[in-house]
Design an enzyme around this catalytic site. Sequence first.
Site, PDB file in Angstrom:
ATOM      1  N   LYS A 219      89.126 -22.198 -42.279  1.00  0.00           N
ATOM      2  CA  LYS A 219      88.337 -23.346 -42.713  1.00  0.00           C
ATOM      3  C   LYS A 219      89.103 -24.659 -42.656  1.00  0.00           C
ATOM      4  O   LYS A 219      88.510 -25.720 -42.853  1.00  0.00           O
ATOM      5  CB  LYS A 219      87.836 -23.118 -44.143  1.00  0.00           C
ATOM      6  CG  LYS A 219      86.780 -22.037 -44.272  1.00  0.00           C
ATOM      7  CD  LYS A 219      86.246 -21.980 -45.689  1.00  0.00           C
ATOM      8  CE  LYS A 219      85.128 -20.962 -45.808  1.00  0.00           C
ATOM      9  NZ  LYS A 219      84.556 -20.924 -47.177  1.00  0.00           N
ATOM     10  N   GLU A 220      90.404 -24.591 -42.413  1.00  0.00           N
ATOM     11  CA  GLU A 220      91.202 -25.813 -42.402  1.00  0.00           C
ATOM     12  C   GLU A 220      91.544 -26.249 -40.974  1.00  0.00           C
ATOM     13  O   GLU A 220      90.971 -27.202 -40.461  1.00  0.00           O
ATOM     14  CB  GLU A 220      92.463 -25.621 -43.255  1.00  0.00           C
ATOM     15  CG  GLU A 220      92.145 -25.419 -44.737  1.00  0.00           C
ATOM     16  CD  GLU A 220      93.372 -25.330 -45.604  1.00  0.00           C
ATOM     17  OE1 GLU A 220      94.376 -26.011 -45.313  1.00  0.00           O
ATOM     18  OE2 GLU A 220      93.347 -24.560 -46.588  1.00  0.00           O
ATOM     19  N   MET A 221      92.485 -25.537 -40.321  1.00  0.00           N
ATOM     20  CA  MET A 221      92.870 -25.921 -38.970  1.00  0.00           C
ATOM     21  C   MET A 221      92.528 -24.858 -37.936  1.00  0.00           C
ATOM     22  O   MET A 221      92.488 -25.134 -36.738  1.00  0.00           O
ATOM     23  CB  MET A 221      94.359 -26.266 -38.937  1.00  0.00           C
ATOM     24  CG  MET A 221      94.710 -27.405 -39.901  1.00  0.00           C
ATOM     25  SD  MET A 221      96.474 -27.764 -40.058  1.00  0.00           S
ATOM     26  CE  MET A 221      96.742 -28.759 -38.600  1.00  0.00           C
TER      27      MET A 221
END
Length: 451
Positions: A219-221
């Site tokens: 969900k981040e990178m």
Amino acid sequence: MRKEREMGQAGLIGFMQVGIVMLVIGFTVLLLMVQFELGPLGGMSTGKKWLLSLILGSGMVAFSIKLFVIAMLVNFPEHTIRAQLAAQSVRPAVLRQPAQVARHDRPPSVRKGYVWRALPDVAPSPAWNPTTPEKVALGERLFHDKALSIDRTVSCSSCHEVRRGAGMDGRRASLGVGGQLGARNAPTVWNAAFQSVLFWDGRAASLEEQAKGPPLNPKEMGMPSLEAVARRVREGEGYREMFDAAFGAAQPITIDRIVAAIAAYERTLITPDAAYDRFVRGDESALSAAQLRGMELFQSVGCIQCHSGPNFSGASVFDPPPSPQRLFPVFAAQKYADRYSLTSDVGANVPGNKQGVWRIPSLRNVALTAPYFHNGSVDSLREAVRIMATVQRGREIGNDANGNRRIVWSKQDRTIARVGSAPLSESDVDDIVEFLKSLSSESLALRNRGS
């Protein structure tokens, strides 16, 4: 009561007088027995007779002393003992005048207590990863490089804005690749170099270890592997020369060197320029009267039990406690738990528990880093103080002088006492908020006002 005391003293004196007479008689009888019966019977010389008399006599004296102590304790007035114990536990009252704060170079009667310390000008670095200008320059570029994410849209600075902000993004939860929303609030990266564990749940033991987490978070990178991250960096223009300067010529570009450079850069993101730091270093005009009152309340209410040391976190590298994590909330306060969903995520605790386990966050720049808590559910610093005072310190908020204190009468001991803690008034909350504002970096505060 006076008559009881006099009777007890008279009885004790009488016992002492009888005891002394009996001791003299007993010692005389013992001496005669050794000299005229035991000594001749054993063929002892004169010296040995006197030695035996001394040994037996000392035993008699020791036994008599024990009897005397027992008699003294039995006859000593109970009310006198209780009064002495009470005198040890009663603290002198101190009048606090809100409008005036007295300063002394060396207060004559103040007990040594909590020592307030300023933040160092340099963050510590591990021996294997010393901070160098070349490594910092490389780490800064990596920190802001969106190529480290799967769709080249998210960098470390996307959630931790340091060039124009206070090291976070101001959202309840951060946006990652593909517009996905994360599960937790992004903490500030400023002064993270002074923390002994990272992430809200404290699962990373160093900045280097922490830097490996976000690239792999879907969900981040969203990168598929750490090797994929290293491959992206190898493909980047100009990185080869920067790695040569930072780590030596012909050294391969690996994920360990990538995170080492990012961590070296993050160790330069420190803010020892708060008004609090100036005050502790000797500038007594740095804090207002309200901030000084708040500073005293921060100590007396017990906030320093968790938010201690120069970085205002028990999870920092300064005198760390046995555990850098704490239960949250400690005290049940359903109105806050429901309103702000404080227990829907339990952090490092076992799922299903009613309490979370979280790393103790730093309060440095806390006035600049709203929203608050692991889920970013609280927008107001004043409300955050009210919540912490209630659910972590067990204090009520209000202007009732009695609050949750109760009068307790002990029928057995015939004593009366007031138990529980006094509530914090609304003005107390305001003073604590003002003190927390003094922990803000003056350069960051100016930058925030400008942006």
